[in-house]
Design an enzyme around this catalytic site. Structure first.
Site, short mmCIF file in Angstrom:
data_model
loop_
_atom_site.label_atom_id
_atom_site.label_comp_id
_atom_site.label_asym_id
_atom_site.label_seq_id
_atom_site.Cartn_x
_atom_site.Cartn_y
_atom_site.Cartn_z
N GLU A 276 0.84 -1.21 0.00
CA GLU A 276 0.00 0.00 0.00
C GLU A 276 0.87 1.25 0.00
OE1 GLU A 276 -3.33 -0.18 -0.52
OE2 GLU A 276 -2.76 -2.27 -0.76
N TRP A 279 1.74 1.80 -3.44
CA TRP A 279 0.74 2.57 -4.20
C TRP A 279 0.94 4.06 -4.00
CZ3 TRP A 279 -2.54 1.43 -8.02
CH2 TRP A 279 -2.86 0.09 -8.25
N TRP A 307 -20.46 11.52 -19.23
CA TRP A 307 -20.86 11.75 -17.84
C TRP A 307 -22.24 12.39 -17.83
CZ3 TRP A 307 -17.77 9.36 -14.67
CH2 TRP A 307 -16.41 9.20 -14.99
N ASN A 343 -10.61 2.69 3.57
CA ASN A 343 -10.31 2.61 2.14
C ASN A 343 -11.33 1.80 1.35
OD1 ASN A 343 -8.56 3.14 -0.16
ND2 ASN A 343 -8.27 0.92 -0.14
N TRP A 361 -15.59 12.25 -12.06
CA TRP A 361 -14.75 11.96 -10.89
C TRP A 361 -14.20 13.21 -10.24
CZ3 TRP A 361 -9.66 13.48 -11.24
CH2 TRP A 361 -9.10 13.60 -12.52
N TRP A 384 -9.12 8.39 -7.43
CA TRP A 384 -10.35 8.69 -8.20
C TRP A 384 -10.25 8.21 -9.63
CZ3 TRP A 384 -15.12 9.78 -6.72
CH2 TRP A 384 -15.31 10.11 -5.37
#
Length: 471
Positions: A276, A279, A307, A343, A361, A384
């Site tokens: 993590e 990331w 969208w 998360n 987003w 996102w």
DNA sequence: TGAAATGTTGGGGCG
DNA sequence: ACGCCCCAACATTTC
């Protein structure tokens, strides 16, 4: 007596602080300084939750410095001008700082470095925030990575043995005139809505290390499973501390190794957790190499995505936790109350906004930016874009979370839902998990009817996605 | 670090 | 004993 300015930004710690360490080693005195300059972060000046955290983190840093007979010099205004003034007022020979990676910060720091050098001031910048600099991790052809797994393999194998730096001893702190009081920075909210934040967090270097130690003792071994259960403290919750640099990734790695190695019994595997942090490094790598990703789709194919028209009423219900979908609302209320969200729930609420509501987003990214205490441009952007399907190594768009199924799977007894939606506390777990079947029971609690039908809105999202040209 | 639809398999009930 | 159906459990495919 040679004097250096240590320009603190998001490295609000004394231990393992390369800029501070180098300045103390090379100069007789250091002036620790923080300049509040929210206008210099492009369109991403810190949100209210971040400012609350920053206030307390600065207070803690100042307290730490005072234990070492130094103090934090605070200013508010234009960084370039104030640094030049400080250099002039103190006769500083050098300025030290740890690097930032947001495009606006890079531009500013580059200009400041050049201006100071033209004035004959030496400038030294360091990596205080990442295992490896974004430009140090590259594919065989020298290109940046766009896929996480090969990035992580490369990074993991090249971190080496972490050797965090000690707090410089002695820390000979200088002072300067015209500093302002912390309160003058105006970081705290005018309306005192921050009680929940104060209850949930302890900003600062010691709070970070204590959190890490508790995590290493209790949770890291069970992280792979426990991190998915939002009612449990199965995650480290270090994100805001990492964002403000109250703890470094090297300190995290070194501390985990020390604590796990020194423990009897089978050694838990920290890899799922370290991944993590990988990331986090990947997010910084991407923001550095692709500086438009905080506003533009990483995958340009999504530039033509249909969208839904931005709808403030829909977005508002999502923001306030009044969608009528219990897991979504629980997450949004946890965010509002504590400045943080588990998360797994972040993924669910983000999927709901971008797919079931088909809102762009960027509306979600902006709300998270304003409300998260761990708001971080690199991580927020990656998260996102990942959920929305337009990012690097993103979840495919058709991977749409079903918030009812996610709740049944990861919040089986609805403990998390009931904690953040207390009006549902007396109901059996089955009711929030199948909210669409029980509008009357929910209405009797004063809880809204689901604003969309999950299955139908899912089908509409997939239909929108199919309108994108293949690629 | 999904979900739903579709396909496959195998056990058991039953005529 | 056998074929047939049902269906759960699991695997694969599709979005």
């Amino acid at each position: 007596m040679s004097l250096a300015i240590v320009w603190f930004r998001r490295d609000l710690r004394l231990a393992d602080n390369p800029a501070l360490h180098a300045a103390c080693a090379a100069h007789a005195q250091v002036l620790p300084a923080y300049i509040h300059a929210p206008d210099e972060e492009g369109s991403w000046s810190p949100g209210a939750a971040s400012r609350w955290w920053l206030h307390h983190s600065l207070a803690d840093l100042d307290a730490s410095l005072r234990r070492h007979h130094a103090e934090l010099h605070l200013r508010c205004g234009d960084s370039a001008r104030l640094l030049a003034e400080l250099v002039h007022a103190t006769g500083a020979e050098a300025v030290y700082w740890n690097r930032l990676y947001e495009p606006a910060a890079i531009d500013r720091d580059t200009r400041i470095k050049q201006a100071l050098r033209e004035q004959g001031v030496s400038v030294h910048s360091f990596n205080g925030a990442l295992w490896r600099e974004p430009w140090q991790v590259a594919t065989r052809t020298g290109d940046p990575y766009r896929v996480f797994t090969p990035f992580w393999r490369n990074l993991r194998d090249t971190i080496g043995e972490p050797r965090p730096l000690p707090v410089p001893q002695p820390l000979r702190g200088a002072t300067a005139a015209d500093g302002v009081a912390l309160e003058a920075l105006g970081l705290l909210p005018g309306i005192r809505w921050d009680a929940g934040l104060a209850q949930a967090w302890r900003p600062g270097e010691r709070g970070a290390m204590e959190l890490l130690e508790v995590f290493a003792d209790d949770a890291v071994g069970d992280y792979a499973q426990a991190r998915d259960v939002p009612s449990r403290h199965g995650t480290s919750r270090l994100s805001p501390h990492l964002h403000f640099g109250e703890i470094s990734p090297h300190q995290v790695l070194a501390t985990l190794r020390r604590l796990l190695d020194g423990r009897p019994g089978p050694r838990p595997d920290p890899e799922p957790f370290l991944r993590e942090l990988g990331w986090r490094e990947f997010a910084h790598h991407l923001l550095y190499h692709f500086p438009e990703t905080h506003t533009s789709n990483f995958n340009p194919k999504f530039d033509g995505f249909p969208w839904a028209k931005a709808d403030d009423a829909l977005i508002g219900r999502w923001q306030r936790g009044r969608t009528g979908i219990p897991l979504v609302d629980a997450g949004m209320r946890e965010l509002w109350h504590t400045g943080w969200m588990h998360n797994r729930v972040r993924m669910v609420v983000a999927s709901f906004l971008t797919k079931n509501l088909r809102q762009h987003w960027r509306h979600g990214a902006r709300w998270f930016w304003d409300t998260l205490v761990d708001a971080d441009l690199a991580n927020n952007t990656l998260g996102w874009q990942w959920v929305a399907g337009c990012g690097a190594d993103a979840a495919p768009y058709f991977r749409i979370f079903n918030p009812y199924l996610q709740a049944a799977r990861f919040d089986r007894d609805a403990a998390y839902i009931k904690r953040w939606i207390p009006e549902l506390a007396a109901l059996p777990a089955k009711v929030p998990h199948e909210a669409w079947k029980h509008p009357a029971a929910l209405a009797a609690c004063g809880y809204p009817t689901p604003m969309v039908e999950v299955a139908a809105s899912r089908d509409m999202a997939l239909a929108a996605w199919r309108r994108l040209p293949a690629g």
